[in-house]
Design a protein around this motif. Structure first.
Motif, mmCIF file in Angstrom:
data_model
loop_
_atom_site.group_PDB
_atom_site.id
_atom_site.type_symbol
_atom_site.label_atom_id
_atom_site.label_comp_id
_atom_site.label_asym_id
_atom_site.label_seq_id
_atom_site.Cartn_x
_atom_site.Cartn_y
_atom_site.Cartn_z
ATOM 1 N N TYR A 117 0.842 -1.216 0.000
ATOM 2 C CA TYR A 117 0.000 0.000 0.000
ATOM 3 C C TYR A 117 0.868 1.254 0.000
ATOM 4 C CZ TYR A 117 1.317 -0.293 4.934
ATOM 5 O OH TYR A 117 2.051 -0.387 6.098
ATOM 6 N N ILE A 118 0.271 2.342 -0.442
ATOM 7 C CA ILE A 118 0.855 3.680 -0.256
ATOM 8 C C ILE A 118 -0.282 4.519 0.312
ATOM 9 C CG2 ILE A 118 1.913 5.692 -1.375
ATOM 10 C CD1 ILE A 118 2.846 3.807 -3.612
ATOM 11 N N LYS A 119 -0.101 4.978 1.552
ATOM 12 C CA LYS A 119 -1.198 5.706 2.217
ATOM 13 C C LYS A 119 -0.689 7.038 2.720
ATOM 14 C CE LYS A 119 -3.419 1.600 4.157
ATOM 15 N NZ LYS A 119 -3.470 0.771 5.350
ATOM 16 N N SER A 120 -1.544 8.047 2.658
ATOM 17 C CA SER A 120 -1.117 9.322 3.241
ATOM 18 C C SER A 120 -1.825 9.523 4.565
ATOM 19 C CB SER A 120 -1.429 10.475 2.293
ATOM 20 O OG SER A 120 -2.795 10.689 2.251
ATOM 21 N N GLY A 121 -1.141 10.217 5.471
ATOM 22 C CA GLY A 121 -1.733 10.542 6.764
ATOM 23 C C GLY A 121 -1.257 11.936 7.106
ATOM 24 N N ALA A 122 -2.131 12.754 7.667
ATOM 25 C CA ALA A 122 -1.798 14.168 7.894
ATOM 26 C C ALA A 122 -0.498 14.319 8.671
ATOM 27 C CB ALA A 122 -2.939 14.840 8.624
ATOM 28 N N LYS A 123 -0.321 13.492 9.727
ATOM 29 C CA LYS A 123 0.834 13.643 10.596
ATOM 30 C C LYS A 123 2.075 12.975 10.016
ATOM 31 C CE LYS A 123 -0.030 14.054 15.537
ATOM 32 N NZ LYS A 123 -0.383 13.232 16.679
ATOM 33 N N GLU A 124 1.900 11.690 9.623
ATOM 34 C CA GLU A 124 3.074 10.893 9.254
ATOM 35 C C GLU A 124 3.578 11.188 7.851
ATOM 36 O OE1 GLU A 124 -0.031 9.777 9.463
ATOM 37 O OE2 GLU A 124 -0.191 7.908 10.547
ATOM 38 N N GLY A 125 2.865 11.960 7.066
ATOM 39 C CA GLY A 125 3.271 12.129 5.677
ATOM 40 C C GLY A 125 2.766 10.957 4.871
ATOM 41 N N LEU A 126 3.675 10.045 4.526
ATOM 42 C CA LEU A 126 3.286 8.920 3.687
ATOM 43 C C LEU A 126 3.753 7.624 4.318
ATOM 44 C CD1 LEU A 126 1.861 9.613 1.073
ATOM 45 C CD2 LEU A 126 3.972 9.173 -0.149
ATOM 46 N N ARG A 127 2.931 6.583 4.192
ATOM 47 C CA ARG A 127 3.329 5.262 4.690
ATOM 48 C C ARG A 127 3.302 4.295 3.521
ATOM 49 N NH1 ARG A 127 -0.052 2.959 8.350
ATOM 50 N NH2 ARG A 127 -1.828 4.210 7.731
ATOM 51 N N ILE A 128 4.390 3.599 3.346
ATOM 52 C CA ILE A 128 4.505 2.691 2.192
ATOM 53 C C ILE A 128 4.737 1.278 2.715
ATOM 54 C CG2 ILE A 128 5.818 2.202 0.084
ATOM 55 C CD1 ILE A 128 6.756 5.137 0.178
ATOM 56 N N GLY A 129 3.869 0.348 2.334
ATOM 57 C CA GLY A 129 4.031 -1.044 2.756
ATOM 58 C C GLY A 129 5.281 -1.643 2.128
ATOM 59 N N ALA A 130 5.929 -2.539 2.864
ATOM 60 C CA ALA A 130 7.211 -3.089 2.410
ATOM 61 C C ALA A 130 7.085 -3.865 1.099
ATOM 62 C CB ALA A 130 7.788 -3.998 3.491
ATOM 63 N N LEU A 131 5.884 -4.371 0.809
ATOM 64 C CA LEU A 131 5.736 -5.167 -0.421
ATOM 65 C C LEU A 131 5.304 -4.330 -1.628
ATOM 66 C CD1 LEU A 131 4.334 -8.468 1.055
ATOM 67 C CD2 LEU A 131 6.514 -8.115 -0.081
ATOM 68 N N THR A 132 5.308 -3.035 -1.477
ATOM 69 C CA THR A 132 4.998 -2.160 -2.623
ATOM 70 C C THR A 132 6.145 -2.275 -3.637
ATOM 71 O OG1 THR A 132 3.960 -0.693 -1.034
ATOM 72 C CG2 THR A 132 4.339 0.201 -3.236
ATOM 73 N N THR A 133 5.782 -2.441 -4.897
ATOM 74 C CA THR A 133 6.842 -2.608 -5.903
ATOM 75 C C THR A 133 7.471 -1.257 -6.245
ATOM 76 O OG1 THR A 133 5.340 -2.336 -7.765
ATOM 77 C CG2 THR A 133 5.688 -4.605 -6.975
ATOM 78 N N HIS A 134 8.675 -1.331 -6.795
ATOM 79 C CA HIS A 134 9.352 -0.112 -7.251
ATOM 80 C C HIS A 134 8.487 0.617 -8.284
ATOM 81 C CE1 HIS A 134 13.035 -1.195 -5.228
ATOM 82 N NE2 HIS A 134 13.068 -2.362 -5.824
ATOM 83 N N ARG A 135 7.855 -0.149 -9.141
ATOM 84 C CA ARG A 135 7.056 0.459 -10.214
ATOM 85 C C ARG A 135 5.828 1.188 -9.649
ATOM 86 N NH1 ARG A 135 7.638 2.406 -15.322
ATOM 87 N NH2 ARG A 135 5.998 1.714 -16.721
ATOM 88 N N ALA A 136 5.214 0.595 -8.620
ATOM 89 C CA ALA A 136 4.045 1.244 -8.005
ATOM 90 C C ALA A 136 4.450 2.569 -7.364
ATOM 91 C CB ALA A 136 3.416 0.317 -6.967
#
Ligand SMILES: Cc1cc2nc3c(=O)[nH]c(=O)nc-3n(C[C@H](O)[C@H](O)[C@H](O)COP(=O)(O)OP(=O)(O)OC[C@H]3O[C@@H](n4cnc5c(N)ncnc54)[C@H](O)[C@@H]3O)c2cc1C
Length: 291
Positions: A61-80
């Protein structure tokens, strides 16, 4: 030839962590396999048990959160990551770096978590994430912990991951106003690993344009991705000029601890650090002025 192994494809993170805890030193995790399979084919890694985590959608996943900025799951591909509008808008340097990482085929299957966990000092993402002040989240049956990305690599191909632990998330904080970040790598073969990679992030104070903060991160210049902290001191608290950037490059090249290998000699790598810190610093400064 790859030695025989028992294969598991857990469906949940908990299942994966339980398998990892059971088999510890006898097992290896595989995500995209873009780095691990090469080592297995060469016989350098020969696990009895292979735990395939690629199917764990909860870590993709790639998720945005007001405080944390962005959270990217470890299994997100380079292309994503490369194609994500959230990354392109908020962290364009990350998307730019991904465009030059390997080939589209490798980017389509390789994961950001696999890249960092592999611990290759020449990998592209680590210096950029260090410049962006990112944090990594890890999980095991014992619970979760986080650490700054700059503390994650311990030595050549060695990371702070403990047995039974998985890298689960990359957290990108929102950059302060007037921050610019840039990255480039020098490589001989297009879409290959860096001979030297440099990322620089500069934050200017509003009004007088003084450098409030700076992070200079080097790849393929030491046993681990590293910060050139003495070079940063040359710029911090000053109005950045070309001469100061040149001086920062010179100092960074003495802080680096490069090796000689088939791609470049130690001396050549130091020269690259010198030139690239100045060049990338200039680009980061220009971006900071526009931010
Ligand atoms: C032809 C080619 C060119 C390349 N060029 C570049 C380049 O230019 N720049 C660059 O940076 N990289 C490059 N690479 C490296 C590659 O892209 C990455 O290292 C790759 O994306 C790793 O991700 P993966 O999911 O395939 O990891 P895998 O190969 O599956 O795993 C790599 C290692 O990480 C461990 N691991 C994987 N996921 C996790 C996790 N979530 N938690 C804990 N441990 C984990 C595995 O056990 C293994 O030790 C290249 C690779 C190839 C084959």
């Amino acid at each position: 030839m790859i030695r025989d192994f028992e294969y598991f494809a857990p469906k949940t993170l908990e299942e994966a962590l339980t398998l990892l805890d059971n088999y510890r030193d006898e097992c290896k995790v595989i995500a995209g396999g873009q780095s691990l399979l090469i080592l297995m084919r060469q016989g350098l890694v020969a696990p009895d048990y292979l735990i395939d985590i690629k199917g764990l959608s909860e870590l993709n996943y790639i998720k945005s959160g007001a405080k944390e900025g962005l959270r990217i799951g470890a299994l997100t591909t380079h292309r994503a990551i490369e194609k994500s509008p959230m990354i392109q808008d908020g962290f364009s340097v990350f998307a730019e770096m991904e465009q030059r990482l390997a080939s589209i085929q490798t980017r389509n299957w390789g994961t950001i978590g696999g890249n960092l966990s592999h611990g290759d000092p020449a990998g592209d993402p680590a210096p950029v994430l260090i410049a962006l002040n990112a944090t990594l989240k890890m999980a095991s049956l014992k619970g979760e912990r986080t650490m700054a990305v700059e503390d994650f690599a311990l030595d050549y191909f060695e990371t702070a991951l403990e047995p039974g632990e998985l890298l689960t998330e990359i957290q990108l904080p929102v950059a302060p106003p007037h921050t610019g970040t840039a990255y480039t790598k020098f490589n001989v073969i297009e879409s290959d690993l860096a001979t030297v990679g440099v990322a620089v992030s500069i934050t200017l104070s509003s009004g007088d344009g003084i450098c409030d903060d700076v992070r200079i991160a080097l790849g393929a210049s030491a046993p681990t991705p590293m910060r050139a902290k003495q070079a940063e001191e040359v710029l911090r608290g000053k109005k950045i000029t070309n001469n100061l950037l040149k001086e920062a490059g010179q100092i960074a090249s003495t802080e680096a601890e490069p090796i000689s290998d088939i791609y470049a000699s130690e001396e050549y790598r130091r020269e690259l650090v010198k030139v690239l810190v100045k060049r990338v610093g200039k680009e980061a400064l220009a971006r900071a002025k526009q931010a």
